[in-house]
Design an enzyme around this catalytic site. Sequence first.
Site, PDB file in Angstrom:
ATOM      1  N   LYS A 188     -19.992   2.918  40.443  1.00 56.98           N
ATOM      2  CA  LYS A 188     -19.839   3.797  39.277  1.00 56.98           C
ATOM      3  C   LYS A 188     -18.675   3.251  38.452  1.00 56.98           C
ATOM      4  O   LYS A 188     -17.513   3.506  38.761  1.00 56.98           O
ATOM      5  CB  LYS A 188     -19.558   5.234  39.744  1.00 56.98           C
ATOM      6  CG  LYS A 188     -20.048   6.324  38.809  1.00 56.98           C
ATOM      7  CD  LYS A 188     -19.413   6.334  37.447  1.00 56.98           C
ATOM      8  CE  LYS A 188     -18.045   6.982  37.441  1.00 56.98           C
ATOM      9  NZ  LYS A 188     -17.367   6.801  36.111  1.00 56.98           N
ATOM     10  N   GLU A 263      -7.182   3.004  46.148  1.00 61.33           N
ATOM     11  CA  GLU A 263      -6.177   2.172  45.469  1.00 61.33           C
ATOM     12  C   GLU A 263      -5.707   2.967  44.271  1.00 61.33           C
ATOM     13  O   GLU A 263      -6.424   3.076  43.278  1.00 61.33           O
ATOM     14  CB  GLU A 263      -6.814   0.868  44.973  1.00 61.33           C
ATOM     15  CG  GLU A 263      -7.230  -0.079  46.054  1.00 61.33           C
ATOM     16  CD  GLU A 263      -6.050  -0.723  46.747  1.00 61.33           C
ATOM     17  OE1 GLU A 263      -4.934  -0.695  46.199  1.00 61.33           O
ATOM     18  OE2 GLU A 263      -6.261  -1.236  47.847  1.00 61.33           O
ATOM     19  N   CYS A 297      -1.845  -1.029  37.822  1.00 56.77           N
ATOM     20  CA  CYS A 297      -1.428  -0.040  38.816  1.00 56.77           C
ATOM     21  C   CYS A 297      -0.066  -0.357  39.407  1.00 56.77           C
ATOM     22  O   CYS A 297       0.713   0.539  39.690  1.00 56.77           O
ATOM     23  CB  CYS A 297      -2.478   0.078  39.907  1.00 56.77           C
ATOM     24  SG  CYS A 297      -2.944  -1.497  40.609  1.00 56.77           S
ATOM     25  N   GLU A 398       3.548   8.085  36.283  1.00 55.76           N
ATOM     26  CA  GLU A 398       2.865   6.866  35.851  1.00 55.76           C
ATOM     27  C   GLU A 398       2.457   7.028  34.390  1.00 55.76           C
ATOM     28  O   GLU A 398       1.679   7.923  34.054  1.00 55.76           O
ATOM     29  CB  GLU A 398       1.637   6.620  36.733  1.00 55.76           C
ATOM     30  CG  GLU A 398       0.940   5.325  36.367  1.00 55.76           C
ATOM     31  CD  GLU A 398      -0.219   4.991  37.302  1.00 55.76           C
ATOM     32  OE1 GLU A 398      -1.112   5.834  37.482  1.00 55.76           O
ATOM     33  OE2 GLU A 398      -0.234   3.867  37.842  1.00 55.76           O
TER      34      GLU A 398
HETATM   35  P1  NAI Z   1      -9.358   8.355  36.676  1.00 56.62           P
HETATM   36  O1  NAI Z   1      -8.747   8.074  38.002  1.00 56.62           O
HETATM   37  O2  NAI Z   1      -9.734   9.754  36.399  1.00 56.62           O
HETATM   38  O3  NAI Z   1     -10.658   7.439  36.493  1.00 56.62           O
HETATM   39  C1  NAI Z   1     -10.972   6.353  37.321  1.00 56.62           C
HETATM   40  C2  NAI Z   1     -12.435   6.437  37.752  1.00 56.62           C
HETATM   41  O4  NAI Z   1     -12.644   7.651  38.477  1.00 56.62           O
HETATM   42  C3  NAI Z   1     -13.435   6.453  36.594  1.00 56.62           C
HETATM   43  O5  NAI Z   1     -14.591   5.721  36.981  1.00 56.62           O
HETATM   44  C4  NAI Z   1     -13.787   7.931  36.487  1.00 56.62           C
HETATM   45  O6  NAI Z   1     -15.057   8.147  35.935  1.00 56.62           O
HETATM   46  C5  NAI Z   1     -13.746   8.362  37.940  1.00 56.62           C
HETATM   47  N1  NAI Z   1     -13.532   9.793  38.155  1.00 56.62           N
HETATM   48  C6  NAI Z   1     -12.807  10.661  37.390  1.00 56.62           C
HETATM   49  N2  NAI Z   1     -12.844  11.891  37.916  1.00 56.62           N
HETATM   50  C7  NAI Z   1     -13.610  11.823  39.036  1.00 56.62           C
HETATM   51  C8  NAI Z   1     -14.026  12.770  40.015  1.00 56.62           C
HETATM   52  N3  NAI Z   1     -13.661  14.052  39.950  1.00 56.62           N
HETATM   53  N4  NAI Z   1     -14.788  12.349  41.041  1.00 56.62           N
HETATM   54  C9  NAI Z   1     -15.144  11.051  41.137  1.00 56.62           C
HETATM   55  N5  NAI Z   1     -14.811  10.129  40.233  1.00 56.62           N
HETATM   56  C10 NAI Z   1     -14.040  10.494  39.192  1.00 56.62           C
HETATM   57  O7  NAI Z   1      -8.341   7.808  35.574  1.00 56.62           O
HETATM   58  P2  NAI Z   1      -8.356   8.018  33.967  1.00 56.62           P
HETATM   59  O8  NAI Z   1      -8.671   9.425  33.637  1.00 56.62           O
HETATM   60  O9  NAI Z   1      -9.202   6.952  33.366  1.00 56.62           O
HETATM   61  O10 NAI Z   1      -6.820   7.690  33.607  1.00 56.62           O
HETATM   62  C11 NAI Z   1      -5.797   8.676  33.729  1.00 56.62           C
HETATM   63  C12 NAI Z   1      -4.558   8.084  34.351  1.00 56.62           C
HETATM   64  O11 NAI Z   1      -4.847   7.626  35.643  1.00 56.62           O
HETATM   65  C13 NAI Z   1      -3.945   6.876  33.661  1.00 56.62           C
HETATM   66  O12 NAI Z   1      -3.095   7.221  32.624  1.00 56.62           O
HETATM   67  C14 NAI Z   1      -3.214   6.203  34.771  1.00 56.62           C
HETATM   68  O13 NAI Z   1      -1.948   6.792  34.945  1.00 56.62           O
HETATM   69  C15 NAI Z   1      -4.058   6.508  35.969  1.00 56.62           C
HETATM   70  N6  NAI Z   1      -4.919   5.373  36.309  1.00 56.62           N
HETATM   71  C16 NAI Z   1      -4.478   4.529  37.250  1.00 56.62           C
HETATM   72  C17 NAI Z   1      -5.209   3.426  37.579  1.00 56.62           C
HETATM   73  C18 NAI Z   1      -4.701   2.491  38.598  1.00 56.62           C
HETATM   74  O14 NAI Z   1      -5.276   1.430  38.795  1.00 56.62           O
HETATM   75  N7  NAI Z   1      -3.650   2.844  39.288  1.00 56.62           N
HETATM   76  C19 NAI Z   1      -6.480   3.096  36.927  1.00 56.62           C
HETATM   77  C20 NAI Z   1      -6.896   4.095  35.955  1.00 56.62           C
HETATM   78  C21 NAI Z   1      -6.123   5.168  35.674  1.00 56.62           C
END
Ligand code: NAI
Length: 496
Positions: A188, A263, A297, A398
Amino acid sequence: MGLVTGMCSLPASLDGRPKLLLIDGEWVPARSGRVFDSYNPSNGEVIARLAQGDKEDIDLAVAAARQAFQGPWSKFTPAQRQNVLLKLADLVEQNLGDLSLLDSVDMGAPIGHGLSDSAVETLRYYAGWATKIQGETVPNSNPGSFFSYTLKEPVGVVGAIIPWNAPLSSAIEKIAPVLTTGCTMILKPAEEAALSPLAIGELINQLDLPPGVINIVTGFGDTAGAALSEHADVDKVAFTGSSFTGQEIVRAAAGNLKRVSLELGGKSPDVIFADADLDAAVPGAGMAVFANSGQVCCAGTRVFVERPIYEEFVARVSAFADSLKVGNSLDPETQIGPIVSQVQLDRVTGYLEIGKSEGARTTAGGERLATGDLAKGYFVLPTVFADVNDDMRIAQEEIFGPVAAVLPFDSFEEVSMRSNKTQFGLGGGVWTRDVGKAHRMAAAINTGVVWVNTYLNFDPAMPFGGSKMSGWGNEMGQHSLDEYLNIKAVWINTGE
Ligand code: NAI
Ligand code: MG
């Protein structure tokens, strides 16, 4: 023929037709027929429409993955799986230019910076392991005669959920161990940047793989992502993304107690001692924050600087930030591209305001780039906040943007303690010419990875993972395979 943007030609795959889901080897629309837009963050324009997969599509993909897991894929020998990985590596290598372009236009990675270059080596590294997954012969002390050994078996159907900040390499980091261990998967991708993962799907369909081994379902997190992480017939979820969503996934996984690897985010310390080589430490620590516009990250966003060099370092790293060329991701000169989306832009600029209101001193950047052509995109100037203290939100949360928090310190003991004053435990950096101090600091930082006199180096053979709120388990390296394997103990009665 690709579209001409004035800088680079875009891949022909951006032909305006809605993208489909890869389920059971076929490209199909979402059952609901719904689509959603994907944007180029350099100019805010729609570049593609994606299928809005939901629970029904996830159900179909999980059924296909289950069937593939039990069917012909389970008969593939280790050598055959190795060949699948090597062939996929060749295909990715042949198409790397287009795949990198897709990432650039979809999430804003500067085209000259090689965000996606690790994908080929990752596949080749894992290919080598396919023939080296082995159990053990274990001596036992039972009375009688028993021969006992272990087998390592694939966990089964894997749901992989990835973020948008490095779409191609994140997809490959999930696909590679699945193919190596003989699992099957539903990938996904993130709603913000799914184009390169979908392009990988096209390459996968050129392999001699049974249908259903790799399925790709685009869609939103709270629908498609949630359906995948709570699915009763998924054996494991491999997630990369925010710590908040990681917690949601753990809760969703409780239904069938599926395995989970995570991660997650970070707020990594980067410690600059007074004896450091500042010619290396200034750009090194600077790019540890600003690379990929801070959307990394393990970005080294809490920069601790020893008091005697504090003001000099602040001045030099601020000048370095000001010198970086911010621009359209397809311009080969660009060093800092846009933030991925309007939502993330608002989040990052919100933190700029928080930093100012908390009393931090802005010594570089501090605002969105809102002039000229770039005003249509989501650009934030590389920002340095000086005189930050540990309790400020900009030192604890973050931000995921190009924002450095620079904090002074006075002693080794003090910085050892303060570098760990965070809920996260992902990355860390040390800059010093004293080799003993380097080792002591590397030991003191409670994170999954520490870099000394360097930052953001990666290799498929080196494990990557976090402690505390930064995650569970490792990706890359030998031990990552265990995340995709179950151990079975076998007893044979060899008595008469
Ligand atoms: P997110 O963690 O919500 O999204 C990442 C993935 O998770 C996407 O594919 C999304 O569709 C999926 N996802 C979201 N909610 C879900 C749920 N309830 N169940 C299963 N899958 C779900 O991150 P988002 O909203 O894109 O970014 C928000 C913040 O998260 C950023 O500002 C950053 O601080 C952090 N982030 C950190 C990352 C890292 O590599 N450490 C990567 C992306 C975001
Ligand atoms: Mg996009």
